[in-house]
Scaffold this active site. Structure first.
Site, PDB file in Angstrom:
ATOM      1  N   LYS A  82     -23.742  67.604 -29.055  1.00 26.91           N
ATOM      2  CA  LYS A  82     -23.766  66.354 -28.284  1.00 26.91           C
ATOM      3  C   LYS A  82     -24.062  66.671 -26.825  1.00 26.91           C
ATOM      4  O   LYS A  82     -23.689  67.731 -26.330  1.00 26.91           O
ATOM      5  CB  LYS A  82     -22.390  65.665 -28.344  1.00 26.91           C
ATOM      6  CG  LYS A  82     -22.459  64.176 -28.129  1.00 26.91           C
ATOM      7  CD  LYS A  82     -22.708  63.451 -29.431  1.00 26.91           C
ATOM      8  CE  LYS A  82     -22.755  61.948 -29.277  1.00 26.91           C
ATOM      9  NZ  LYS A  82     -22.875  61.285 -30.585  1.00 26.91           N
ATOM     10  N   THR A 156     -29.179  52.807 -38.580  1.00 27.15           N
ATOM     11  CA  THR A 156     -27.727  52.983 -38.554  1.00 27.15           C
ATOM     12  C   THR A 156     -27.062  51.749 -39.152  1.00 27.15           C
ATOM     13  O   THR A 156     -26.132  51.849 -39.956  1.00 27.15           O
ATOM     14  CB  THR A 156     -27.222  53.226 -37.115  1.00 27.15           C
ATOM     15  OG1 THR A 156     -27.938  54.329 -36.570  1.00 27.15           O
ATOM     16  CG2 THR A 156     -25.733  53.535 -37.084  1.00 27.15           C
ATOM     17  N   GLY A 186     -18.360  44.221 -30.835  1.00 24.98           N
ATOM     18  CA  GLY A 186     -19.447  44.853 -30.089  1.00 24.98           C
ATOM     19  C   GLY A 186     -20.806  44.497 -30.670  1.00 24.98           C
ATOM     20  O   GLY A 186     -21.075  44.767 -31.838  1.00 24.98           O
ATOM     21  N   VAL A 190     -26.685  48.538 -32.305  1.00 27.29           N
ATOM     22  CA  VAL A 190     -26.335  48.626 -33.727  1.00 27.29           C
ATOM     23  C   VAL A 190     -25.552  47.381 -34.163  1.00 27.29           C
ATOM     24  O   VAL A 190     -25.861  46.775 -35.192  1.00 27.29           O
ATOM     25  CB  VAL A 190     -25.524  49.910 -34.025  1.00 27.29           C
ATOM     26  CG1 VAL A 190     -25.162  49.966 -35.502  1.00 27.29           C
ATOM     27  CG2 VAL A 190     -26.311  51.156 -33.637  1.00 27.29           C
ATOM     28  N   GLY A 191     -24.562  46.989 -33.374  1.00 25.89           N
ATOM     29  CA  GLY A 191     -23.731  45.834 -33.727  1.00 25.89           C
ATOM     30  C   GLY A 191     -24.548  44.569 -33.934  1.00 25.89           C
ATOM     31  O   GLY A 191     -24.271  43.771 -34.830  1.00 25.89           O
TER      32      GLY A 191
HETATM   33  N1  PHE Z   1     -26.206  58.569 -31.744  1.00 28.04           N
HETATM   34  C1  PHE Z   1     -26.639  59.262 -32.917  1.00 28.04           C
HETATM   35  C2  PHE Z   1     -25.398  59.666 -33.717  1.00 28.04           C
HETATM   36  O1  PHE Z   1     -24.304  59.731 -33.182  1.00 28.04           O
HETATM   37  C3  PHE Z   1     -27.408  60.453 -32.494  1.00 28.04           C
HETATM   38  C4  PHE Z   1     -28.739  60.700 -33.142  1.00 28.04           C
HETATM   39  C5  PHE Z   1     -29.513  59.713 -33.692  1.00 28.04           C
HETATM   40  C6  PHE Z   1     -29.197  61.988 -33.171  1.00 28.04           C
HETATM   41  C7  PHE Z   1     -30.705  60.014 -34.288  1.00 28.04           C
HETATM   42  C8  PHE Z   1     -30.384  62.317 -33.764  1.00 28.04           C
HETATM   43  C9  PHE Z   1     -31.142  61.304 -34.310  1.00 28.04           C
HETATM   44  O2  PHE Z   1     -25.465  59.912 -34.888  1.00 28.04           O
END
Ligand code: PHE
Length: 361
Positions: A82, A156, A186, A190-191
């Protein structure tokens, strides 16, 4: 026994952590590589405010560790990492400064020689990935026109829907979402998608965001708008945390009025023991590391393994089966889903260490 546990908790479990002041921006940048045991470490780049840069370091260490489990559970040949850019409170970045800090981030990632690749996270998006990519090739989710797989938030959200379906099947005995009520906490990138997908499925919705401007989105989907505190404690079947982490705490758990929880926010629990509090209250919590993997599953399938987006989306749907398996194991062992998920992640990492070749795609 206890002292051993304390010692273990204090051990450095990360392979490598880069902490530096950006040469251009002067801002504190942390790149934490938790593990490359399964392959290249991946994890998003977070651009967020912290009272002290060390809080950003702590966040990066925790989030990167969670990414290792997330990748392992998603069956990816990747480890966890990260990036955190710790902005001082109140600091606003203009376009020039934003570019400077993203180039600093790119240089920090480049110094790791491919051990880690980044992606979008809280505070960053596809355009930022394109800027980082001016300094290093290791940035996922650049815009499609810039050669990347684009915004990952929709993927996601598709993974969250698969998880909610599996969760409802386990908790309510039916995978049908239409008779269920959800509180979505939220309405960010994504939300917002989760709201739309749940509305399309015919579910009853209560939603909130710190930004009042999101109210129109709620109206458009026939969702009831509340403030974030009421949303957290709304009487619904399922709570969907889709904002920042740490919403589930010893203080908040006794006030919850939902039967189950699953959402894309990272690090929803303030501490691992909070999973036990949820279990004691009979609230079924789907581990965030399983629920939120859709973005990385899609991005790696398309960008690393050159699959079509359609094929990648089928893989994202596999989150439902993964979660169903974990919930089943937890029920059979009368443990928490959190424990079952950790166990499975560790099992997979052990296997991968033993048979590295079998593990690559
Ligand atoms: N924010 C994403 C996660 O926590 C990070 C990510 C997304 C990394 C797409 C690589 C590709 O999963």
């Amino acid at each position: 026994m206890l002292s051993a546990a304390v010692d273990a908790a204090r051990e450095l479990t990360h392979e490598r952590v880069v902490v530096q002041r950006g040469a251009r921006s002067g801002l504190p940048i942390v790149v934490a590589v938790h593990s490359t045991a399964l392959g290249q470490a991946i994890g998003g780049c977070r651009l967020a405010h912290y009272p002290d840069w060390r809080d950003g370091l702590t966040d990066a260490l925790r989030l990167s560790g969670a990414m290792s489990d997330k990748c392992a559970l998603a069956g990816l040949p990747n480890g966890g990492g990260k990036t955190v850019v710790a902005l001082p409170p109140g600091r606003v970045l203009d376009a020039v400064m934003r570019q400077s800090v993203l180039h600093d981030v790119g240089d920090a990632i480049a110094s790791l020689d491919g051990a880690y690749a980044t992606g979008p996270d809280v505070g960053t998006g596809p355009d930022d990935m394109a800027t980082i990519a001016e300094r290093t090739p290791y940035a996922f989710c650049r815009p499609v026109r810039a050669g990347g797989s684009g915004d990952s938030s929709e993927h996601t959200a598709v993974g969250v829907l698969a998880a909610l379906t599996a969760l409802c099947a386990e908790r309510f005995g039916s995978a049908d979402l239409s008779p269920r009520s959800f509180a979505v906490l939220g309405l960010g990138r994504v939300g917002g998608h989760v709201l739309r997908l749940l509305a399309d499925a015919g579910a009853t919705l209560v939603v909130s965001d710190v930004d009042e401007g999101k109210r129109a989105l709620a109206d458009r989907h026939g969702a009831t708008w509340t403030d974030p505190r009421d949303c957290l404690t709304a009487e619904v079947d399922v709570l969907v945390p889709a904002a920042l982490g740490g919403v589930l705490t010893p203080r908040s758990v006794p006030t919850l009025r939902c039967a189950a929880i699953a959402g894309p926010a990272n690090n929803q629990l303030d501490a691992p023991a909070t999973a036990d509090l949820l279990h004691e209250r009979g609230i079924l919590w789907a581990p965030d590391i399983v629920v939120s993997a859709g973005g990385i599953i899609h991005a790696t399938a398309v960008e690393l393994h050159h699959e079509t987006s359609e094929r990648a989306t089928v893989r994202v749907g596999g989150i439902g089966d993964t979660l169903a398996g974990i919930l089943h194991t937890a029920r059979a062992a009368n443990s928490t889903p959190a424990t079952a998920a950790r166990y499975r992640a560790e099992q997979r990492m052990r296997e991968a260490r033993r048979h590295p070749a079998a593990h690559r795609r």
